[in-house]
Design a protein around this motif. Structure first.
Motif, PDB file in Angstrom:
ATOM      1  N   GLY A  22       0.826  -1.193   0.000  1.00  6.35           N
ATOM      2  CA  GLY A  22       0.000   0.000   0.000  1.00  6.35           C
ATOM      3  C   GLY A  22       0.854   1.232   0.000  1.00  6.35           C
ATOM      4  N   GLU A  23       0.348   2.272   0.632  1.00 10.23           N
ATOM      5  CA  GLU A  23       1.058   3.541   0.671  1.00 10.23           C
ATOM      6  C   GLU A  23       2.320   3.422   1.510  1.00 10.23           C
ATOM      7  OE1 GLU A  23       0.215   8.197   1.961  1.00 10.23           O
ATOM      8  OE2 GLU A  23      -1.429   6.737   1.846  1.00 10.23           O
ATOM      9  N   THR A  24       3.386   4.040   1.052  1.00 10.24           N
ATOM     10  CA  THR A  24       4.658   3.962   1.759  1.00 10.24           C
ATOM     11  C   THR A  24       4.670   4.931   2.937  1.00 10.24           C
ATOM     12  OG1 THR A  24       5.809   3.369  -0.275  1.00 10.24           O
ATOM     13  CG2 THR A  24       7.152   4.206   1.530  1.00 10.24           C
ATOM     14  N   SER A  25       5.128   4.435   4.093  1.00 10.04           N
ATOM     15  CA  SER A  25       5.258   5.273   5.285  1.00 10.04           C
ATOM     16  C   SER A  25       6.706   5.259   5.754  1.00 10.04           C
ATOM     17  CB  SER A  25       4.348   4.763   6.410  1.00 10.04           C
ATOM     18  OG  SER A  25       4.763   3.480   6.842  1.00 10.04           O
ATOM     19  N   ARG A  26       7.123   6.326   6.431  1.00  7.43           N
ATOM     20  CA  ARG A  26       8.492   6.456   6.926  1.00  7.43           C
ATOM     21  C   ARG A  26       8.451   6.938   8.365  1.00  7.43           C
ATOM     22  NH1 ARG A  26       7.975   8.223   1.801  1.00  7.43           N
ATOM     23  NH2 ARG A  26       9.342   7.294   0.214  1.00  7.43           N
ATOM     24  N   ASP A  91       5.691  -0.389   3.391  1.00 11.96           N
ATOM     25  CA  ASP A  91       4.683  -0.209   2.338  1.00 11.96           C
ATOM     26  C   ASP A  91       3.504  -1.156   2.511  1.00 11.96           C
ATOM     27  OD1 ASP A  91       5.824  -2.620   1.680  1.00 11.96           O
ATOM     28  OD2 ASP A  91       6.492  -2.035  -0.319  1.00 11.96           O
ATOM     29  N   GLY A  92       3.312  -1.687   3.696  1.00 12.39           N
ATOM     30  CA  GLY A  92       2.183  -2.572   3.964  1.00 12.39           C
ATOM     31  C   GLY A  92       2.463  -4.036   3.721  1.00 12.39           C
ATOM     32  N   HIS A 270      12.753   2.077  -3.040  1.00 12.65           N
ATOM     33  CA  HIS A 270      12.528   2.395  -1.627  1.00 12.65           C
ATOM     34  C   HIS A 270      13.815   2.653  -0.859  1.00 12.65           C
ATOM     35  CE1 HIS A 270       8.227   1.369  -1.753  1.00 12.65           C
ATOM     36  NE2 HIS A 270       8.568   0.357  -2.520  1.00 12.65           N
TER      37      HIS A 270
END
Length: 347
Positions: A22-26, A91-92, A270
């Motif tokens: 899914g949506e990438t988080s940091r 990214d899920g 990534h």
């Protein structure tokens, strides 16, 4: 670029975790959040970092590389803690670690009764724009015969198959000398897993498939084994890699030698190539180690997907081929770069 699919993926063992996302988080972490950080050999990680950091063009990376090269760093751990920040990129998709290695085959510069399987360099008519002949057509049509395209001859078609999967390797000759070969091109057909095909045919359960199991099955069933190899239409050609000494690791995606258990293949969408990556691999043999992202691979897709380089030869292949573990990896980025990647609300 390394064209290998990773030993486990090549056998059809690491499909799980490769899809979705899914949506990438940091998230910005502290070094105290890294399990086992203080116990690692940071000097070994720094040596590996220095192998490729001179190729990083961005000012922040090049400044850190120059500092590490010119200063006498008595405390490499402190170097990483002072100038980097750990960033968890997700990214899920669940984390998945597999392994890869550099095969070593037995071979000859000339064909003999034992060494009859040719290792070909790229034919000149091959183009990147359209698929060429399939593996079966190349192997049965004689299209490459008598053209002087042979780099060497080896004694096992299954070993050649896995050499093509890994994308690079070494061929040890009878006099003890070594030919190192690297990826030279492919016929343009998509890879199809022979491990998955054995499972589909009901020969094995997924957990039973390994490189050695496939080798043994092909040797026991030579005609069916030949057909099994033809199931994968992809065919890789090689080039001699003379610029790398035999005692050094093969070239990775950064065109530098990779280092056993310190080089990591990542998804550069990534993780920036050249970046230090803290690996927390779980499973039967947990690993807590600082590695460097110096390679890529066709199956390495996702923020938490990585392939660990295990070295050269059969023992490295055994260890790499059995690896399929969960865990977590955290990228170390220069301080300003790390903060710049965070969402505005957290800055």
């Amino acid at each position: 670029m390394r064209q290998a699919l990773g030993a486990a993926f090549a056998l059809g063992l690491s499909v799980a975790g490769a899809a979705g996302g899914g949506e990438t988080s940091r998230s910005l972490l502290e070094f105290g959040d890294l399990d086992g950080w203080a116990a690692d050999d940071h000097a070994a990680a720094l040596d590996t970092f220095l192998e490729t950091c001179t190729d990083l063009d961005a000012p922040d990376w090049s400044a850190l590389c120059a500092f590490a090269q010119t200063e006498r760093l008595e405390d490499p751990r402190r170097f990483f803690e002072l100038f980097f920040r750990p960033v968890l990129i997700e990214d899920g998709r669940p984390a998945l670690f597999t392994g890869y290695f550099e095969p070593e085959l037995q071979g000859s510069r000339v064909p003999t009764p034992r060494f009859r399987v040719p290792v070909y360099r790229t034919p000149p008519e091959l183009t990147r724009n359209a698929p060429w002949l399939t593996r079966q057509e190349i192997s049965t049509s004689g299209v490459l015969d008598g053209r002087g395209l042979e780099i060497a001859w080896v004694d096992d078609p299954v070993d050649l198959f896995f050499l093509q999967v890994q994308g690079s390797g070494r061929i040890r000759l009878r006099d003890g000398s070594v030919i190192r070969v690297g990826y030279g091109g492919s016929n343009g057909h998509s890879y199809r897993s022979i491990g998955q095909e054995l499972v589909r045919r009901g020969v094995y359960e997924p957990h039973q498939v390994s490189a050695q199991v496939i080798r043994n099955w092909v040797r026991r069933n030579p005609e069916a084994g030949r057909d099994l190899l033809f199931h994968n239409p992809s065919y890789v050609f090689f080039r001699e890699v003379n610029e790398v000494p035999a005692e050094r690791g093969p070239l990775g995606a950064m065109n530098r030698s990779v280092t056993p258990l310190r080089t990591l293949a990542v998804d550069p969408a990534h993780v920036p190539l050249g970046a230090p990556v803290w690996v927390e691999k779980d499973g039967a043999q947990p690993m807590r180690r600082l590695m460097i992202a110096q390679d890529t691979g066709s199956a390495i897709k996702g923020a938490q997907r990585a392939d660990i380089f295990f070295g050269t030869g059969s023992e490295a292949g055994r260890r790499a081929g059995s690896l399929r573990d969960p865990g977590r990896m955290v990228v170390l980025l220069p301080i300003q770069r790390a903060y710049a990647m965070l969402p505005e609300v957290l800055k």
